[in-house]
Design a protein around this motif. Sequence first.
Motif, PDB file in Angstrom:
ATOM      1  N   GLU A  69      39.205  46.218  14.463  1.00 50.13           N
ATOM      2  CA  GLU A  69      39.618  46.670  15.788  1.00 50.13           C
ATOM      3  C   GLU A  69      38.850  45.862  16.834  1.00 50.13           C
ATOM      4  N   ASN A  70      39.504  45.485  17.922  1.00 44.47           N
ATOM      5  CA  ASN A  70      38.872  44.658  18.952  1.00 44.47           C
ATOM      6  C   ASN A  70      37.947  45.531  19.818  1.00 44.47           C
ATOM      7  N   TYR A  92      47.085  39.099  14.927  1.00 45.30           N
ATOM      8  CA  TYR A  92      45.644  39.022  14.701  1.00 45.30           C
ATOM      9  C   TYR A  92      45.182  37.572  14.547  1.00 45.30           C
ATOM     10  N   ASN A  93      45.751  36.692  15.351  1.00 44.26           N
ATOM     11  CA  ASN A  93      45.333  35.294  15.279  1.00 44.26           C
ATOM     12  C   ASN A  93      43.874  35.172  15.733  1.00 44.26           C
ATOM     13  N   ARG A 145      37.252  40.839  16.672  1.00 42.74           N
ATOM     14  CA  ARG A 145      38.146  41.275  15.604  1.00 42.74           C
ATOM     15  C   ARG A 145      37.848  40.688  14.228  1.00 42.74           C
ATOM     16  N   ALA A 146      36.901  39.754  14.138  1.00 38.66           N
ATOM     17  CA  ALA A 146      36.621  39.161  12.826  1.00 38.66           C
ATOM     18  C   ALA A 146      35.192  38.635  12.799  1.00 38.66           C
ATOM     19  N   ASP A 172      38.325  40.162   8.472  1.00 37.97           N
ATOM     20  CA  ASP A 172      39.169  40.165   9.671  1.00 37.97           C
ATOM     21  C   ASP A 172      39.976  41.453   9.786  1.00 37.97           C
ATOM     22  N   ASP A 173      40.886  41.477  10.725  1.00 39.16           N
ATOM     23  CA  ASP A 173      41.703  42.651  11.032  1.00 39.16           C
ATOM     24  C   ASP A 173      40.860  43.841  11.476  1.00 39.16           C
ATOM     25  N   HIS A 185      51.122  35.430  14.766  1.00 35.38           N
ATOM     26  CA  HIS A 185      50.530  36.615  14.140  1.00 35.38           C
ATOM     27  C   HIS A 185      49.704  37.365  15.174  1.00 35.38           C
ATOM     28  N   ASP A 227      35.129  36.082  15.763  1.00 39.68           N
ATOM     29  CA  ASP A 227      36.260  35.989  16.677  1.00 39.68           C
ATOM     30  C   ASP A 227      35.985  37.048  17.721  1.00 39.68           C
TER      31      ASP A 227
END
Length: 175
Positions: free
Chosen positions: A121-122, A19-20, A73-74, A118-119, A17, A170
């Motif tokens: 933006e980084n 977005y791991n 990201r999370a 989660d999901d 995935h 994360d």
Amino acid sequence: MNRKMKAKAHTLQAPIHPYNLSDVRMIDITQLNLKENQEIPRAKEFLSFERFLPHIGKQKKDSETIVVRFKGRAIGAYDLIGPGGGRVIVEVDGCVKDTMIRFDKYCTYYRMNYFLIDDLENRDHDVIFRVFSEPFNKKAILKETLQEDFIKYPDKYKEYCWYVGKILIDGNLIQ
């Protein structure tokens, strides 16, 4: 049988995935900038969680917040849900992402739990966890067979707090 095995190099495949959660951390509540009036109780009902959550913050007023700045990201929390549980509003970059109810149909006792937003933006994020202490009908949420506990021990359900031990990210904490 020969038990002497040698380690050999392994190549990791691409994540299944996109977005791991590959850069996760748990930040103890004491590593964050808490306001002076925020409690870290040593209640007897929390001692059984000490191995996993050595410090548990008790957020109980709407004005009590935990502010976290991170790049990633999370974000989420490793916390306790139970009879005194309430709701937590999670605001990311100035927008309310979710309201997490820290009470469910089995909350006649405290147990560890977590939630995750989660999901994202980084990039850099400013996150505010805010207690929403307005009462709600806990008896109606409890499983019908457990509602007797609410009637028998109403005092243990009076608070609407958030018992948080660690913040999950994360990415990397920015201080």
